[in-house]
Scaffold this motif. Structure first.
Motif, short mmCIF file in Angstrom:
data_model
loop_
_atom_site.label_atom_id
_atom_site.label_comp_id
_atom_site.label_asym_id
_atom_site.label_seq_id
_atom_site.Cartn_x
_atom_site.Cartn_y
_atom_site.Cartn_z
N GLU A 127 0.81 -0.94 -0.04
CA GLU A 127 -0.01 0.01 -0.17
C GLU A 127 0.70 1.12 0.02
O GLU A 127 0.59 2.19 -0.79
CB GLU A 127 -0.97 0.04 1.28
CG GLU A 127 -1.84 1.11 1.31
CD GLU A 127 -3.06 1.14 0.04
OE1 GLU A 127 -3.40 2.16 -0.14
OE2 GLU A 127 -3.16 0.08 -0.52
N ARG A 145 2.02 1.67 -3.74
CA ARG A 145 1.02 1.94 -4.47
C ARG A 145 0.57 3.72 -4.11
O ARG A 145 0.46 4.45 -5.18
CB ARG A 145 -0.45 1.34 -4.08
CG ARG A 145 -1.50 1.72 -5.04
CD ARG A 145 -2.93 0.93 -4.61
NE ARG A 145 -3.31 1.28 -3.34
CZ ARG A 145 -3.98 2.73 -3.47
NH1 ARG A 145 -4.06 3.49 -4.54
NH2 ARG A 145 -4.74 3.08 -2.28
N ARG A 146 0.59 4.03 -2.76
CA ARG A 146 0.31 5.48 -2.66
C ARG A 146 1.20 6.54 -2.87
O ARG A 146 1.03 7.48 -3.23
CB ARG A 146 -0.07 5.79 -1.00
CG ARG A 146 -1.38 5.06 -0.80
CD ARG A 146 -1.68 5.70 0.36
NE ARG A 146 -3.02 4.95 0.96
CZ ARG A 146 -3.60 5.30 2.07
NH1 ARG A 146 -3.32 6.19 3.01
NH2 ARG A 146 -4.79 4.86 2.46
N MET A 147 2.70 5.95 -2.98
CA MET A 147 3.85 6.83 -3.23
C MET A 147 4.15 6.46 -4.45
O MET A 147 5.03 7.53 -5.20
CB MET A 147 5.11 6.39 -2.50
CG MET A 147 4.75 6.48 -0.94
SD MET A 147 5.84 6.12 0.30
CE MET A 147 7.44 7.16 -0.33
N ARG A 148 3.50 5.59 -5.37
CA ARG A 148 3.66 5.45 -6.78
C ARG A 148 5.13 5.12 -7.07
O ARG A 148 5.76 5.57 -7.95
CB ARG A 148 3.29 6.69 -7.80
CG ARG A 148 1.75 7.00 -7.51
CD ARG A 148 1.52 8.17 -8.16
NE ARG A 148 0.13 8.34 -8.00
CZ ARG A 148 -0.57 9.50 -8.60
NH1 ARG A 148 -0.02 9.89 -9.76
NH2 ARG A 148 -1.91 9.39 -8.39
N ARG A 149 5.47 4.20 -6.44
CA ARG A 149 6.90 3.37 -6.35
C ARG A 149 6.79 2.11 -6.33
O ARG A 149 5.72 1.54 -5.96
CB ARG A 149 7.57 3.94 -5.25
CG ARG A 149 8.02 5.47 -5.12
CD ARG A 149 9.04 5.77 -4.44
NE ARG A 149 9.37 7.23 -4.48
CZ ARG A 149 9.08 8.29 -3.64
NH1 ARG A 149 8.53 7.77 -2.51
NH2 ARG A 149 9.33 9.49 -3.70
#
Length: 170
Positions: free
Chosen positions: A92, A95-99
């Protein structure tokens, strides 16, 4: 990259400390121990029912180190915030940090190493202060000893004068 185990434990402790502080408390001290135990057993604050021990001083020092990440290492601070304080998993966080997940793992390891270095520097600073305090205490004790010896010499001289005067008067 591998994580540093004792830093992971400190970060777990810090996350508990911060979550309790964010709930309106002041950290660990103002909480009912039974309520804390019950909360630990049923939430993320435990590992399979085994409560994580809490240490205020460790948590406060870790908090200072984590807050120091904001300047210059903000991406590591955000990673720790998501992972520990928001209790998001690596997936997660990624996903949130787009990494990529591997990047989050690497950032957690980087944060561990940075916090470890910060805490070591803090310990060295404390040790230097202790040495300075000991040196100051030794210097004060020596100065006190010199003053006492001077006072003894004066007292001895006064006593010799008094005894000489007493002999003359006889």
């Amino acid at each position: 990259m591998a994580r540093i185990e004792y830093i992971k434990r400190r970060l777990d402790n810090w996350a508990l400390w911060r979550s309790r502080m964010n709930d309106g408390g002041l950290g660990f001290k103002d909480r009912n121990p039974l309520a804390v135990w019950a909360e630990d057993v049923w939430t993320r604050n435990s590992y399979h029912g085994a409560s994580i021990p809490h240490f205020d001083q460790d948590a406060e020092e870790t908090d200072q180190a984590v807050q120091a990440l904001k300047l210059g290492k903000g991406h590591l601070y955000v990673t720790l915030d998501f992972y520990y304080l928001k209790d998001l998993g690596v997936n997660e966080c990624a996903r949130r940090m787009r990494r990529a997940e591997s990047t989050v793992h690497a950032q957690l390891a980087d944060a561990d190493r940075w916090i470890d270095a910060w805490l070591r520097a803090l310990q060295e600073e404390k040790a230097a202060k202790r040495v300075q305090l000991v040196d100051n205490a030794k210097a004060q004790a020596q100065a006190r000893q010199v003053r006492l010896e001077a006072m003894d010499a004066k007292a001895s001289a006064v006593s010799m004068v008094i005894s000489a005067a007493a002999k003359r008067s006889l």
